[in-house]
Design a protein around this motif. Structure first.
Motif, PDB file in Angstrom:
ATOM      1  N   SER A  16       0.812  -1.217   0.000  1.00 42.94           N
ATOM      2  CA  SER A  16       0.000   0.000   0.000  1.00 42.94           C
ATOM      3  C   SER A  16       0.847   1.270   0.000  1.00 42.94           C
ATOM      4  O   SER A  16       0.306   2.374  -0.066  1.00 42.94           O
TER       5      SER A  16
ATOM      6  N   ARG B 297      -6.502   1.009  -0.003  1.00 40.69           N
ATOM      7  CA  ARG B 297      -7.370   2.158  -0.178  1.00 40.69           C
ATOM      8  C   ARG B 297      -6.557   3.446  -0.080  1.00 40.69           C
ATOM      9  O   ARG B 297      -5.478   3.484   0.499  1.00 40.69           O
ATOM     10  N   SER B 298      -7.116   4.528  -0.662  1.00 40.96           N
ATOM     11  CA  SER B 298      -6.454   5.832  -0.622  1.00 40.96           C
ATOM     12  C   SER B 298      -7.487   6.918  -0.303  1.00 40.96           C
ATOM     13  O   SER B 298      -8.700   6.697  -0.413  1.00 40.96           O
ATOM     14  N   GLU B 299      -7.003   8.052   0.053  1.00 46.49           N
ATOM     15  CA  GLU B 299      -7.866   9.191   0.363  1.00 46.49           C
ATOM     16  C   GLU B 299      -7.423  10.403  -0.456  1.00 46.49           C
ATOM     17  O   GLU B 299      -6.251  10.541  -0.817  1.00 46.49           O
TER      18      GLU B 299
END
Length: 277
Positions: free
Chosen positions: A56, A85-87
């Motif tokens: 990640s 996941r990313s933001e």
């Protein structure tokens, strides 16, 4: 061609050797440097997020920003270090008002100083006519001096805030994954500030030029000439009188004299003939 020849015949480039004209040339040159170094700026910073789960991680997150520095609209993607996941995050701050004000003053100062230089060279008789030209020039010079001081000070403060908002160490605090001690975040590359620092320097140099030119423009107004006459002092050499003598083609004929070798001269409307030897 006829128009170009007429302009060339009345042009007096000698005015550029006087402080009034020479400083005007420096003003429009320095104005170009001021708005070019600020308005053309583009910067980039890079941060890294090394997640505990190596898959990640993102070790080079590029964040680009530019003039007019609406940083709250600058976004970048950072990993959450959770299940790939990313933001999406945004920088903080809007410094467009100070930057745009500074560039606007630079552009208008460039246009006015360029126009004034053309008037000095090609239309100096009209500039000195009825004292209207020097008076307007004086008022505009005072106003631009004040605006340069205000805009340069405001931009210097805004630049300091931009540097803080784009500091990689500060940007890392926006990333959620960096708050977890198991993940490692770091700075890869910081923005280069040499161009923007130069713009601030040119801003204050422009203020010095315009403020210093106030005196030379004031000397062309009727206020200064009237004060000299009231004090009974000797008349100073004015660039207005210099300009008229430099390119007025009828000045020789109106004087009515041919010098020591001439056959006659006119004084007060009377013709004086030389005594015969």
């Amino acid at each position: 061609m006829d128009t170009a020849n007429k302009l060339a015949s009345v042009a007096t480039f000698q005015i550029l050797k006087l402080p009034l004209g020479f400083i005007r040339v420096l003003e429009w040159l320095f104005a170009i440097f001021a708005f070019a170094t600020c308005g053309g700026y583009t910067g980039q910073l890079r941060v890294s997020v090394d997640c505990m789960e190596k898959a990640s991680s993102n070790l080079s997150i590029a964040i680009d920003f530019s003039y007019p520095f609406r940083l709250h609209q600058v976004s970048f993607e950072a990993p959450l270090c959770e299940e790939m996941r990313s933001e999406r995050l945004f920088l903080s701050g809007d410094y467009s008002s100070s930057a745009e004000f500074f560039v606007t003053i630079s552009v208008f100062a460039f246009l006015y100083s360029l126009m004034a230089t053309v008037v000095y060279i090609f239309y100096h008789n009209k500039y000195c006519e009825n004292n209207r030209g020097p008076l307007i020039d004086f008022i505009v010079t005072v106003v631009f001096s004040f605006l340069w001081l205000v805009s340069s000070s405001a931009w210097a403060k805004a630049l300091s805030d931009v540097k803080m908002a784009t500091d990689p160490d500060e940007v890392q605090l926006l990333v959620s994954a960096c708050k977890d001690q198991r993940n490692k975040c770091g700075s890869v590359q910081g923005p280069r500030w040499s161009g923007l620092n130069t713009s601030v320097v040119f801003g204050f140099l422009n203020f010095v030029l315009w403020a210093g030119n106030i005196w030379f423009v004031f000397k062309e107004t009727g206020w200064h000439k009237g004060a000299v006459k009231q004090q009974g002092g000797p008349p100073e050499k004015q660039s207005c009188s210099f300009g008229q003598q430099a390119y007025n083609p009828s000045s020789f004929d109106q004087s009515g004299g041919y010098g020591a070798q001439g056959e006659y001269s006119q004084v007060g409307g009377s013709t004086l003939y030389p005594n015969p030897m």
